[in-house]
Design an enzyme around this catalytic site. Structure first.
Site, mmCIF file in Angstrom:
data_model
loop_
_atom_site.group_PDB
_atom_site.id
_atom_site.type_symbol
_atom_site.label_atom_id
_atom_site.label_comp_id
_atom_site.label_asym_id
_atom_site.label_seq_id
_atom_site.Cartn_x
_atom_site.Cartn_y
_atom_site.Cartn_z
ATOM 1 N N ASP A 154 0.836 -1.196 0.000
ATOM 2 C CA ASP A 154 0.000 0.000 0.000
ATOM 3 C C ASP A 154 0.874 1.250 0.000
ATOM 4 O O ASP A 154 0.585 2.232 -0.697
ATOM 5 C CB ASP A 154 -0.909 -0.016 1.235
ATOM 6 C CG ASP A 154 -1.755 1.243 1.351
ATOM 7 O OD1 ASP A 154 -2.632 1.458 0.496
ATOM 8 O OD2 ASP A 154 -1.525 2.024 2.293
ATOM 9 N N GLU B 157 -1.869 -5.333 -3.783
ATOM 10 C CA GLU B 157 -0.952 -4.580 -2.933
ATOM 11 C C GLU B 157 0.126 -5.490 -2.345
ATOM 12 O O GLU B 157 1.297 -5.097 -2.235
ATOM 13 C CB GLU B 157 -1.729 -3.878 -1.822
ATOM 14 C CG GLU B 157 -2.594 -2.733 -2.326
ATOM 15 C CD GLU B 157 -3.321 -2.006 -1.231
ATOM 16 O OE1 GLU B 157 -3.600 -0.809 -1.410
ATOM 17 O OE2 GLU B 157 -3.614 -2.620 -0.177
#
Length: 235
Positions: free
Chosen positions: A55, A127
């Site tokens: 992320d 992610e």
């Protein structure tokens, strides 16, 4: 090769080709391991730590790219564009474009309730792959991967608003085309703790599209974005 559900990672050569990076080693197996699989296999490690790292990799790559490529945009507009590109819906779209769902290691419960097509699971796994790439190949390769897979999302500037608020965007394009107001219907399946919602949106005689999600809201947003994408391409 064994299936993901058997406890061994399935052949990921196709995924490696789609991403343009070599996927081998324990980190990528970890990146593709959902917590439901880990729980059903004795509490082994899963991908949430890699997701946390990925992320940050995603956010930095997108932020720097938008800043450099859009010198005339103010902070607010840059923030909106970043939010749309890193949203769950956008990352799930990326995941589907590379066929990621079939590679994820899921527990039986998630498998039976459509986990391979859940926006949240797909986005989180994307992610995690960013995080695994960062640790395996370094920040430059990870940055290049992020920008390469999100590039299709940047081709149509109008999609920034659509990704942020697809229901409003669909209503606006429907009005522009002189069509009826979008009408939604939602069905749910699975146990209470793992419900999967499927929404269908109809825009007069123009289009009918569907989307799934872990909530009614997310399913409707996915359906609206699908319909908006189709209508925007035809106008």
């Amino acid at each position: 090769m064994s299936s993901p559900a058997s406890g061994h990672l399935t052949d990921i050569s196709g995924l490696s080709s789609s991403l343009g990076v070599p996927l081998d080693g324990e980190l990528y197996e970890l990146a593709l391991t959902h917590r439901s699989f880990a729980y059903e296999h004795g509490g082994i490690a899963h991908n949430e730590r890699l997701e946390f790292l990925g992320d940050a990799v995603l956010g930095q790559a997108v932020t720097v790219m938008l800043y450099r490529n859009n010198p005339s945009l103010d902070e607010g507009d840059l923030a909106k564009r970043r939010a749309s590109v890193v949203s769950t819906l956008a990352l799930a779209e990326v995941a589907r474009s590379i066929g990621l769902g079939k590679y994820i290691r899921l527990g039986n419960g998630e498998e039976l309730t459509g986990g391979r097509n859940k926006d949240s699971i797909l986005a989180d796994t994307v992610e995690a792959l960013f995080g695994a790439t960062y640790l395996t190949a370094g920040p430059d390769v990870a940055n290049d991967l992020v920008l390469r897979v999100i590039e299709p999302l940047l081709d149509n500037p109008e999609r920034f608003g659509a990704s942020m608020d697809p229901k409003t965007s669909l209503q606006e394009i429907s009005a522009k085309l002189g069509a009826a107001v979008p009408v939604y219907s939602v069905e749910a399946a699975g146990p209470d703790h793992a419900r999967i919602f499927t929404a269908t949106v109809t825009v007069g005689a123009l289009i009918t599209a569907s989307g799934t999600g872990t909530s009614k809201k997310h399913a409707e947003m996915a359906a609206a974005l699908s319909a908006w994408n189709t209508l925007s391409e035809s106008t």
